[in-house]
Design an enzyme around this catalytic site. Structure first.
Site, PDB file in Angstrom:
ATOM      1  CE  LYS A 159      -3.114   2.779   2.954  1.00 15.19           C
ATOM      2  NZ  LYS A 159      -4.298   1.997   4.459  1.00 15.19           N
ATOM      3  CG  ASP A 162      -5.407   7.932   4.638  1.00 18.53           C
ATOM      4  OD1 ASP A 162      -6.541   8.190   4.159  1.00 18.53           O
ATOM      5  OD2 ASP A 162      -5.857   6.826   5.363  1.00 18.53           O
ATOM      6  CE  LYS A 167      -6.512   8.487   8.264  1.00 20.65           C
ATOM      7  NZ  LYS A 167      -7.009   7.721   8.963  1.00 20.65           N
ATOM      8  CD  GLU A 187      -6.942   5.610   2.964  1.00 22.02           C
ATOM      9  OE1 GLU A 187      -7.007   5.259   3.448  1.00 22.02           O
ATOM     10  OE2 GLU A 187      -5.601   4.615   3.225  1.00 22.02           O
ATOM     11  NE  ARG A 242     -10.477  -0.918   4.608  1.00 22.64           N
ATOM     12  CZ  ARG A 242     -10.772  -1.259   5.354  1.00 22.64           C
ATOM     13  NH1 ARG A 242     -12.049  -1.747   5.720  1.00 22.64           N
ATOM     14  NH2 ARG A 242     -11.062  -1.171   7.138  1.00 22.64           N
TER      15      ARG A 242
END
Ligand code: BES
Ligand code: ZN
Ligand code: ZN
Length: 512
Positions: A271, A276, A283, A355, A357
């Site tokens: 990944k 992120d 977040k 995201e 996955r």
């Protein structure tokens, strides 16, 4: 920096700092140390008698030798309880010695770990050499590129001489040192990439780093851009990437093994979220800077591929990095969107922060298309894994007992902690969607497991292991062998798993 072994007497060793190991509550001197202490006029024995230094792990005491022996300084170093001593303790102690030496501005260092053993090694030469070198390199690792240098003359250790018992086979020890160096370089590659700030380690730059490493090491590499990812119909990956001004990159690295096993290919899938934010499901602000670590899976695959190129194991390996950035914007994907994965399955996005996955789902399908038969994905995938296992164990989920066991055993050899979580159809219920084949989140209970269950829908029944390094990829608590920041978690486990992959001899004979 040169690292080598010597069987020279410690009293003759020409170094700036000589470190000497002691087990807890056993402050005795071995034969050669007794000889050295005569030169020191019994000062060492006197210091030990005081018992202010007890030999506990992480304990140390620095003494001057006042030119009575060539070594300028003496460092007593605690190795902990003898019955608990192993390769990990050795690695940590060596790392500590190196850090102390650097702090004391010593450039030539000697270390005599087994002085009390009077000619006995406490582990094989190969393991001792490997973990000593890993300790040296990971211990001296620092990331301070973006800091003004406070004092110009930073100390660089030029020589490390390990005093080993006379029974130590120098060739085997040197081979161990070489393996340790390669492993540690893999770890440092991963650490560097993780420690870079996210405005520098953008998707395009991470792909460039992968390309540069591959060229350096003679691996085949292909970097695919958004158009090619579109052609592959990786709808889940593209959905995540669409909110960012930085375009996604899909990197494929190949290492060709010795060809003895023509049937099996290992796929390592990382990944690579260079940042992120959570996307539209944003977040919270506190601690968000840590999400630059969200490419640690890709970094681990790169570090591992680099070492694999050096070690030349028998098995063939494909490394796949799914690289992009998860941003909120006017064109970002949103909760409620339905994405179509490369394998045709549809996914309802219930939370844009889940995201990883989505990116991995398409990369796992792609790995299968490229011919990978055994898969390992590695990702900072879930906060739930951090809640379950904290910062010490990497979480593991698998659909194949044998493959899982191979990776678990590799972890043991690597000296890294992995803990298997269950994969069970019963959890599938949580991933049901009203509108699509799957939802991308399964609620709060068993969050690390449902994330794994999601990935399993894309492995096409191949033996697969998922490693969740959300809790282990970075540390805020410095240790001798790892400073704050990226740790390089699971890099050595990946390398070791590839090295331990068994030949499939029947494949060879049936291929004739
Ligand atoms: N990158 C995070 C997981 C993470 C959390 C890594 C903490 C390192 C430290 C991942 O993309 C994420 O945000 N996962 C969500 C999933 C949830 C929305 C189902 C999480 O774990 O909160
Ligand atoms: Zn996320
Ligand atoms: Zn993430």
């Amino acid at each position: 920096m040169r690292t080598e072994m010597t069987t020279q007497k410690p009293e003759l060793l020409e170094v700036d700092l000589l470190a000497v190991g002691f087990f807890e509550e056993d402050l005795t001197l071995g034969t050669s140390m007794k000889e050295m202490d005569e030169k020191l006029e019994g000062q060492l024995a006197a210091v030990l008698e005081e018992k202010s230094f007890k030999g506990k792990e992480k304990e140390s005491s620095l003494l001057h030798t006042f030119k009575k022996i060539p070594a300028r300084k003496l460092l007593l170093i605690g190795m902990g309880k003898k019955e608990k001593f192993d390769k990990i303790v050795l690695k940590n102690v060596v790392a500590q010695v190196c850090r102390k030496a650097k702090k004391a501005k010593c450039t030539r260092v000697g270390f005599f770990p087994f002085q009390q053993e009077n000619d006995e090694m406490l582990m094989s030469e190969a393991i001792a050499g490997r973990f000593i070198h890993e300790g040296i390199i990971t211990g001296l690792y620092e990331f301070n590129q973006y800091k003004k240098k406070e004092n110009e003359e930073e100390t660089h250790i030029s020589h490390i001489k390990m005093i080993m018992p006379a029974v130590c086979d120098e060739k085997k020890f040197a081979e161990g040192l070489e393996v340790g160096k390669i492993m540690a370089e893999g770890i440092c590659i991963a650490r560097d990439l993780v420690n870079e700030p996210p405005n520098r380690m953008t998707p395009e730059n991470l792909a460039l780093e992968a390309e540069a490493m591959a060229k350096r090491k003679g691996l085949t590499v292909e970097v695919m851009d958004q158009e090619e990812i579109e052609k592959l119909e990786m709808g889940c990956f593209l959905g995540v990437a669409q909110g960012s001004i930085h375009k996604p990159k899909l990197v494929v690295l190949r290492y060709d093994g010795d060809g003895k096993d023509s049937e099996n290919v290992i796929g390592l899938i990382g990944k690579g979220l260079t940042f992120d934010t959570g996307g539209i499901s944003l977040k919270p602000a506190a601690g968000m800077e840590e999400m630059k670590t969200d490419m640690a899976g890709a970094a681990a695959v790169l570090g591992a591929m680099s070492a694999i190129a050096d070690l030349r194991p028998s098995a063939s390996v494909i490394g796949i990095l799914g690289i992009c950035e998860n941003m909120p914007s006017h064109r970002a994907y949103r909760p409620g969107d339905v994405l179509k994965a490369m394998n045709g399955k549809t996914v309802e996005v219930l939370n844009t922060d889940a995201e990883g996955r989505l990116v991995l789902a398409d990369c796992l399908t792609f790995a299968g298309r490229l011919g990978a038969t055994h898969l390992v994905d590695i990702a900072t995938l879930t906060g739930a894994c951090v809640i379950a296992l904290g910062n010490h164990y990497t979480g593991m989920i698998s659909n194949d007992h044998e493959w899982q066991q191979l990776v678990l055993d590799a972890g043991k050899e690597a000296g890294e902690k992995l803990w298997p979580l269950p994969l069970d159809e019963a959890y599938k219920e949580q991933l049901k969607s009203e509108v699509a084949d799957l939802a991308n989140v399964g609620g709060r209970p068993a969050g690390a497991i449902t994330a794994g269950m999601f990935l399993e829908a894309f492995v096409d029944e191949r033996p697969w292991v998922h490693l969740d390094i959300a809790g282990t990829a970075r540390t805020s608590k410095p240790e001798p062998h790892q400073q704050k920041g990226g740790t390089g978690a699971a890099v050595v486990t990946l390398i070791q798993a590839v090295c331990n992959f068994p030949y499939n001899e029947s494949a060879e004979s049936s291929a004739d």
